[in-house]
Write a protein that holds these residues in place. Structure first.
Motif, PDB file in Angstrom:
ATOM      1  N   LEU A   3       0.838  -1.197   0.000  1.00 42.78           N
ATOM      2  CA  LEU A   3       0.000   0.000   0.000  1.00 42.78           C
ATOM      3  C   LEU A   3       0.872   1.245   0.000  1.00 42.78           C
ATOM      4  O   LEU A   3       1.996   1.228   0.494  1.00 42.78           O
ATOM      5  CB  LEU A   3      -0.914   0.003   1.223  1.00 42.78           C
ATOM      6  N   GLN A   4       0.312   2.329  -0.516  1.00 47.70           N
ATOM      7  CA  GLN A   4       1.040   3.591  -0.579  1.00 47.70           C
ATOM      8  C   GLN A   4       0.268   4.709   0.086  1.00 47.70           C
ATOM      9  O   GLN A   4      -0.961   4.735   0.054  1.00 47.70           O
ATOM     10  CB  GLN A   4       1.307   3.993  -2.032  1.00 47.70           C
ATOM     11  N   ILE A   5       1.014   5.618   0.681  1.00 49.76           N
ATOM     12  CA  ILE A   5       0.445   6.889   1.130  1.00 49.76           C
ATOM     13  C   ILE A   5       0.509   7.839  -0.054  1.00 49.76           C
ATOM     14  O   ILE A   5       1.585   8.149  -0.573  1.00 49.76           O
ATOM     15  CB  ILE A   5       1.234   7.468   2.317  1.00 49.76           C
ATOM     16  N   GLN A   6      -0.665   8.296  -0.484  1.00 47.19           N
ATOM     17  CA  GLN A   6      -0.719   9.184  -1.646  1.00 47.19           C
ATOM     18  C   GLN A   6      -0.859  10.657  -1.273  1.00 47.19           C
ATOM     19  O   GLN A   6      -0.625  11.532  -2.115  1.00 47.19           O
ATOM     20  CB  GLN A   6      -1.865   8.777  -2.564  1.00 47.19           C
ATOM     21  N   ALA A   7      -1.256  10.912  -0.036  1.00 46.23           N
ATOM     22  CA  ALA A   7      -1.386  12.303   0.397  1.00 46.23           C
ATOM     23  C   ALA A   7      -1.361  12.348   1.923  1.00 46.23           C
ATOM     24  O   ALA A   7      -1.665  11.355   2.597  1.00 46.23           O
ATOM     25  CB  ALA A   7      -2.672  12.933  -0.137  1.00 46.23           C
ATOM     26  N   HIS A   8      -0.998  13.502   2.451  1.00 43.77           N
ATOM     27  CA  HIS A   8      -0.858  13.683   3.897  1.00 43.77           C
ATOM     28  C   HIS A   8      -1.245  15.112   4.241  1.00 43.77           C
ATOM     29  O   HIS A   8      -0.927  16.048   3.496  1.00 43.77           O
ATOM     30  CB  HIS A   8       0.590  13.417   4.304  1.00 43.77           C
ATOM     31  N   SER A   9      -1.957  15.289   5.332  1.00 45.78           N
ATOM     32  CA  SER A   9      -2.284  16.646   5.791  1.00 45.78           C
ATOM     33  C   SER A   9      -2.200  16.701   7.302  1.00 45.78           C
ATOM     34  O   SER A   9      -2.445  15.695   7.986  1.00 45.78           O
ATOM     35  CB  SER A   9      -3.686  17.069   5.326  1.00 45.78           C
ATOM     36  N   PRO A 192       0.055  13.384  -5.038  1.00 44.93           N
ATOM     37  CA  PRO A 192       1.171  14.208  -4.551  1.00 44.93           C
ATOM     38  C   PRO A 192       2.326  13.393  -3.974  1.00 44.93           C
ATOM     39  O   PRO A 192       3.475  13.811  -4.047  1.00 44.93           O
ATOM     40  CB  PRO A 192       0.524  15.071  -3.453  1.00 44.93           C
ATOM     41  N   LEU A 193       2.013  12.223  -3.394  1.00 40.28           N
ATOM     42  CA  LEU A 193       3.035  11.401  -2.746  1.00 40.28           C
ATOM     43  C   LEU A 193       2.952   9.964  -3.255  1.00 40.28           C
ATOM     44  O   LEU A 193       1.937   9.544  -3.806  1.00 40.28           O
ATOM     45  CB  LEU A 193       2.845  11.400  -1.231  1.00 40.28           C
ATOM     46  N   ALA A 194       4.017   9.232  -3.029  1.00 39.34           N
ATOM     47  CA  ALA A 194       4.044   7.795  -3.319  1.00 39.34           C
ATOM     48  C   ALA A 194       4.999   7.161  -2.318  1.00 39.34           C
ATOM     49  O   ALA A 194       6.106   6.752  -2.648  1.00 39.34           O
ATOM     50  CB  ALA A 194       4.491   7.530  -4.753  1.00 39.34           C
ATOM     51  N   LEU A 195       4.539   7.077  -1.060  1.00 42.58           N
ATOM     52  CA  LEU A 195       5.366   6.587   0.033  1.00 42.58           C
ATOM     53  C   LEU A 195       4.802   5.278   0.569  1.00 42.58           C
ATOM     54  O   LEU A 195       3.586   5.085   0.600  1.00 42.58           O
ATOM     55  CB  LEU A 195       5.415   7.624   1.158  1.00 42.58           C
ATOM     56  N   ASP A 196       5.671   4.393   1.003  1.00 42.83           N
ATOM     57  CA  ASP A 196       5.222   3.112   1.535  1.00 42.83           C
ATOM     58  C   ASP A 196       4.396   3.316   2.805  1.00 42.83           C
ATOM     59  O   ASP A 196       4.753   4.101   3.681  1.00 42.83           O
ATOM     60  CB  ASP A 196       6.420   2.220   1.854  1.00 42.83           C
ATOM     61  N   PHE A 197       3.304   2.573   2.883  1.00 44.49           N
ATOM     62  CA  PHE A 197       2.483   2.556   4.088  1.00 44.49           C
ATOM     63  C   PHE A 197       2.962   1.401   4.947  1.00 44.49           C
ATOM     64  O   PHE A 197       2.635   0.236   4.711  1.00 44.49           O
ATOM     65  CB  PHE A 197       1.011   2.394   3.728  1.00 44.49           C
TER      66      PHE A 197
END
Length: 206
Positions: A3-9, A192-197
């Motif tokens: 899974l990926q983190i696609q955005a963060h706020s 905006p993002l493509a970080l490992d969850f």
């Protein structure tokens, strides 16, 4: 399943950030009832019901808006919401209690009473963003990364969701925070993002 983190706020009493960039600073140290409205106007949101919500729901609403600005459309059946919260709806509970405590001046407000459950926060998010998948709020002292990671990972594997909004949203009369993550099983080159969850997903360093 990867899974990926696609955005963060993240919204705090001092500032608002989205995907590692500052959106708005609270230089005047306004309370949330003013700062939240300032952020709403800054983002050019058109949703009049926002002004009828309690502060907890407004906080979650604004954080979710920042998460999803890159998404034009999604299938609400394939979206889940899993949040942590510490204070529940205590702020609205207090206001409701104050309206009924004096029997000689008994004037409860339905507009306040309706927000005396943290699940109403989830309801407001689901209505605005057309989410019809699982939505749940767990009481925890602070963002419980291990628990949320395990729960969200299981949801994707068992229910085949495309997106999940997860994180921690808490409001009290003295402090507040909305720290949210958009997790996805879908590849999106416009995200905006493509970080490992993973189990350190809250340690995003920009």
């Amino acid at each position: 399943m990867q899974l990926q983190i696609q955005a963060h706020s993240i919204i705090t009493p001092t500032s608002v950030q989205a995907n590692g960039e500052f959106v708005l600073n609270n230089e005047e140290k306004h309370p949330f009832n003013l700062f939240g409205k300032e952020l709403y106007r800054h983002l050019s949101i058109q949703y009049p019901k926002f002004f009828k919500m309690d502060e907890l729901s407004q906080l979650a609403f604004l954080g979710t808006h920042l998460l999803t600005m890159h998404i034009e459309n999604w299938d609400g059946d394939k979206v889940a919401i899993v949040l942590g919260n510490k204070s529940s709806s205590l702020s609205s509970d207090k206001r409701h209690y104050q309206s009924i405590a004096d029997r000689s001046n008994y004037f409860p407000s339905p507009a306040v009473f309706v927000y005396t459950l943290p699940n109403i926060m989830l309801g407001e998010m689901c209505i605005r963003y057309k989410v019809t998948g699982e939505n749940t709020c767990f009481i925890m002292e602070q963002l419980d990364v291990d628990f949320l990671h395990t729960y969200v990972q299981h949801l994707f594997e068992a229910e085949h969701y495309h997106y999940c909004i997860t994180g921690f949203v808490d409001y009290s009369d003295s402090s507040y925070i909305a720290e949210l993550y958009l997790v996805s099983s879908q590849k999106d080159t416009g995200a905006p993002l493509a970080l490992d969850f993973d189990k350190n997903f809250n340690q995003i360093i920009f």
